[in-house]
Design an enzyme around this catalytic site. Structure first.
Site, PDB file in Angstrom:
ATOM      1  N   HIS A   1      17.500 -11.914   7.870  1.00  7.60           N
ATOM      2  CA  HIS A   1      18.521 -10.201   8.329  1.00  7.60           C
ATOM      3  C   HIS A   1      16.996  -9.719   8.864  1.00  7.60           C
ATOM      4  CE1 HIS A   1      19.448  -6.195   8.661  1.00  7.60           C
ATOM      5  NE2 HIS A   1      18.844  -5.373   8.172  1.00  7.60           N
TER       6      HIS A   1
ATOM      7  N   ASN B   1      17.208  -3.350  13.860  1.00  7.53           N
ATOM      8  CA  ASN B   1      18.272  -3.745  12.360  1.00  7.53           C
ATOM      9  C   ASN B   1      19.217  -3.224  13.260  1.00  7.53           C
ATOM     10  OD1 ASN B   1      19.206  -4.217  10.424  1.00  7.53           O
ATOM     11  ND2 ASN B   1      17.576  -3.001   9.068  1.00  7.53           N
TER      12      ASN B   1
ATOM     13  N   CYS C   1      23.442  -4.020   5.550  1.00  9.48           N
ATOM     14  CA  CYS C   1      22.897  -5.849   6.310  1.00  9.48           C
ATOM     15  C   CYS C   1      22.995  -5.963   5.511  1.00  9.48           C
ATOM     16  CB  CYS C   1      21.514  -5.071   5.794  1.00  9.48           C
ATOM     17  SG  CYS C   1      20.581  -3.340   6.964  1.00  9.48           S
TER      18      CYS C   1
HETATM   19  O1  UT7 Z   1      18.040  -3.358   6.486  1.00  8.88           O
HETATM   20  C1  UT7 Z   1      17.979  -3.096   4.682  1.00  8.88           C
HETATM   21  C2  UT7 Z   1      17.408  -2.690   4.348  1.00  8.88           C
HETATM   22  N1  UT7 Z   1      16.190  -1.022   5.091  1.00  8.88           N
HETATM   23  C3  UT7 Z   1      15.146  -2.459   5.602  1.00  8.88           C
HETATM   24  O2  UT7 Z   1      14.946  -3.622   4.491  1.00  8.88           O
HETATM   25  C4  UT7 Z   1      13.956  -1.053   5.774  1.00  8.88           C
HETATM   26  C5  UT7 Z   1      13.252  -1.230   4.425  1.00  8.88           C
HETATM   27  N2  UT7 Z   1      11.823  -0.676   4.766  1.00  8.88           N
HETATM   28  C6  UT7 Z   1      10.872  -0.422   5.647  1.00  8.88           C
HETATM   29  O3  UT7 Z   1      10.671  -1.091   6.750  1.00  8.88           O
HETATM   30  C7  UT7 Z   1       9.462   0.244   5.720  1.00  8.88           C
HETATM   31  O4  UT7 Z   1       9.959   1.375   4.644  1.00  8.88           O
HETATM   32  C8  UT7 Z   1       9.664   1.879   7.058  1.00  8.88           C
HETATM   33  C9  UT7 Z   1       9.959   0.911   8.351  1.00  8.88           C
HETATM   34  C10 UT7 Z   1      11.258   2.330   6.980  1.00  8.88           C
HETATM   35  C11 UT7 Z   1       8.943   3.048   6.870  1.00  8.88           C
HETATM   36  O5  UT7 Z   1       7.868   2.249   6.632  1.00  8.88           O
HETATM   37  P1  UT7 Z   1       6.183   2.567   5.341  1.00  8.88           P
HETATM   38  O6  UT7 Z   1       5.860   1.830   6.031  1.00  8.88           O
HETATM   39  O7  UT7 Z   1       7.000   2.105   4.608  1.00  8.88           O
HETATM   40  O8  UT7 Z   1       6.350   3.818   5.792  1.00  8.88           O
HETATM   41  P2  UT7 Z   1       5.965   4.807   5.178  1.00  8.88           P
HETATM   42  O9  UT7 Z   1       8.034   5.833   4.702  1.00  8.88           O
HETATM   43  O10 UT7 Z   1       6.140   4.578   3.463  1.00  8.88           O
HETATM   44  O11 UT7 Z   1       5.237   6.218   5.195  1.00  8.88           O
HETATM   45  C12 UT7 Z   1       3.791   5.840   5.712  1.00  8.88           C
HETATM   46  C13 UT7 Z   1       2.953   6.601   6.362  1.00  8.88           C
HETATM   47  C14 UT7 Z   1       3.546   8.732   6.042  1.00  8.88           C
HETATM   48  O12 UT7 Z   1       2.489   9.525   6.714  1.00  8.88           O
HETATM   49  P3  UT7 Z   1       1.590   9.628   5.206  1.00  8.88           P
HETATM   50  O13 UT7 Z   1       1.858  10.277   4.664  1.00  8.88           O
HETATM   51  O14 UT7 Z   1       0.858   8.453   4.581  1.00  8.88           O
HETATM   52  O15 UT7 Z   1       0.399  10.723   6.148  1.00  8.88           O
HETATM   53  C15 UT7 Z   1       5.162   8.329   7.059  1.00  8.88           C
HETATM   54  O16 UT7 Z   1       4.697  10.038   6.677  1.00  8.88           O
HETATM   55  O17 UT7 Z   1       3.787   6.245   7.603  1.00  8.88           O
HETATM   56  C16 UT7 Z   1       4.540   8.036   8.383  1.00  8.88           C
HETATM   57  N3  UT7 Z   1       5.662   7.900   9.215  1.00  8.88           N
HETATM   58  C17 UT7 Z   1       5.708   7.094  10.737  1.00  8.88           C
HETATM   59  N4  UT7 Z   1       4.514   7.715  10.831  1.00  8.88           N
HETATM   60  C18 UT7 Z   1       4.639   7.569  12.671  1.00  8.88           C
HETATM   61  C19 UT7 Z   1       7.041   7.342   8.298  1.00  8.88           C
HETATM   62  N5  UT7 Z   1       7.306   6.812  10.032  1.00  8.88           N
HETATM   63  C20 UT7 Z   1       6.402   7.090  10.725  1.00  8.88           C
HETATM   64  C21 UT7 Z   1       7.031   6.827  12.139  1.00  8.88           C
HETATM   65  N6  UT7 Z   1       5.670   7.030  13.444  1.00  8.88           N
HETATM   66  N7  UT7 Z   1       8.082   6.916  12.462  1.00  8.88           N
END
Ligand code: UT7
Length: 329
Positions: free
Chosen positions: A256, A286, A116
């Site tokens: 970004h 993204n 990225c």
């Molecule tokens: O582009 C350069 C590099 N990339 C980035 O900069 C991305 C950086 N990371 C992020 O933007 C975020 O980590 C994400 C958007 C990818 C994910 O968001 P998060 O707030 O970190 O979610 P998480 O993976 O910690 O998941 C939190 C909860 C989990 O449920 P439990 O275990 O708390 O019950 C996941 O299973 O949200 C759940 N979850 C979802 N729920 C509904 C994860 N993805 C989804 C989804 N819809 N799409």
């Protein structure tokens, strides 16, 4: 003679027609519009549909439009730097494919891979060829067909990525406009959190790697988020500090577009007010190497000659960096 700076003299972008909305994603994976919007700021993203279409096909309309805007022909381009994480094929370089497709017969070129942060690294690299006097017309392209490496069963990853491409032309400027400074960083130990497991020399593709979905992007979102949110903000602040710029000096912050919460953290850290922060993540998600040139393209009409812009990115690798430039037209 005054110092030669590399000025952006034209910008253009292209996004494919197909709109993949959060509501459509609800029918593909277990997710919902409320979660995606509140966690990322994304409402929809574009997808390149159709057999035989690749990242270079996103770049062709972007670059052809750019040449038209600048009033030059493809054979005037001397160098093409194609920043991409989804090249048409592992080799040859997509820069070469693009040169062939647009008729840039006098250009040499290469691909630049920095996930990225690719466009930031590419812009800093392209600027060197202008500043040294080696070239006078350098094309820096940032584009990705992310849908080609996304697992639409992985709900935490598939919701953030989209397809798109932008391009800028760099030309010499001796009046003090153009790329003024850059801070570029990488830390390879971060590769564990964001990478593609198979298809490279470490693990060539086999039936087994395909069955294990190892040809898709693998991301540990929370870990990447933690590094991105501090490093992108810090590097933007660093380039401002070392050029004695405070928030009032900045006309536009061009971050970004990976997650609205990372963008907000960068805006807070630099003190740049919300009305000066360029955000289109809600429409494109993204697009990896495409995000920053697509922002420049969409905001081009609002820029004024002499505006101070701060560009900042963070991505897989890890890689991150920031550029300070003075808009030249
Ligand atoms: O582009 C350069 C590099 N990339 C980035 O900069 C991305 C950086 N990371 C992020 O933007 C975020 O980590 C994400 C958007 C990818 C994910 O968001 P998060 O707030 O970190 O979610 P998480 O993976 O910690 O998941 C939190 C909860 C989990 O449920 P439990 O275990 O708390 O019950 C996941 O299973 O949200 C759940 N979850 C979802 N729920 C509904 C994860 N993805 C989804 C989804 N819809 N799409």
């Amino acid at each position: 003679m005054n110092k030669i700076h590399a000025a952006i003299t034209a910008v253009n972008g292209y996004v494919p027609e197909y709109v993949l909305t959060n509501h459509e994603l609800e029918t593909i994976v277990d997710t919902n519009d409320e979660w995606i919007t509140s966690r990322t700021g994304i409402k929809e993203r574009r997808i390149l549909k159709g057999e035989g279409l690749a990242t270079s096909d996103l770049a062709v309309p972007a670059v052809e439009g750019l040449l038209k805007k600048r009033g030059i022909t493809a054979d005037e381009i001397e160098l093409i730097i194609f920043c991409t994480t989804t090249p048409d094929m592992p080799f040859p370089a997509t820069a070469n494919v693009l040169a062939d497709k647009i008729g840039a017969k006098n250009a040499w070129g290469y691909d630049l891979q920095a996930a990225c942060s690719g466009f930031i690294f590419g812009l800093a690299t392209g600027a060197q060829f202008i500043e040294s006097g080696k070239h006078t017309k350098v094309l820096v392209v940032g584009g990705d067909k992310m849908s080609s490496i996304i697992n639409y069963k992985d709900r935490a990853t598939c919701i953030i990525f989209g397809d798109g491409c932008g391009a800028v032309l760099l030309e010499p400027n001796t009046e003090g406009y153009g790329v003024m400074d850059s801070v570029l960083k990488s830390d390879g130990s971060g590769r564990a959190f964001l990478h593609q497991k198979a298809g490279g020399s470490l693990k060539p593709a086999t039936h087994e790697t395909i069955e294990a979905n190892e040809h898709f992007a693998y991301q540990e979102g929370q870990a990447v988020f933690k590094f991105a949110v501090t490093n992108m903000a810090d590097v933007a602040a660093e380039v401002m500090e070392r050029n004695n710029l405070n928030s009032e000096d900045i006309a536009w912050l061009v971050p970004h577009q990976a997650n609205k919460r990372i963008i907000d953290a960068t805006a807070n850290r630099t003190g740049v007010s919300a009305d000066k922060v360029i955000i289109n993540i809600e429409r494109y998600g993204n697009t990896t190497n495409g995000t920053i040139p697509l922002c420049l393209w969409e905001w081009e009409n609002k820029f004024k000659k002499g505006d101070n812009l701060i560009l900042a990115a963070f991505g897989g690798g890890f890689t991150w960096g920031s550029i300070y430039l003075k808009w030249a037209y």
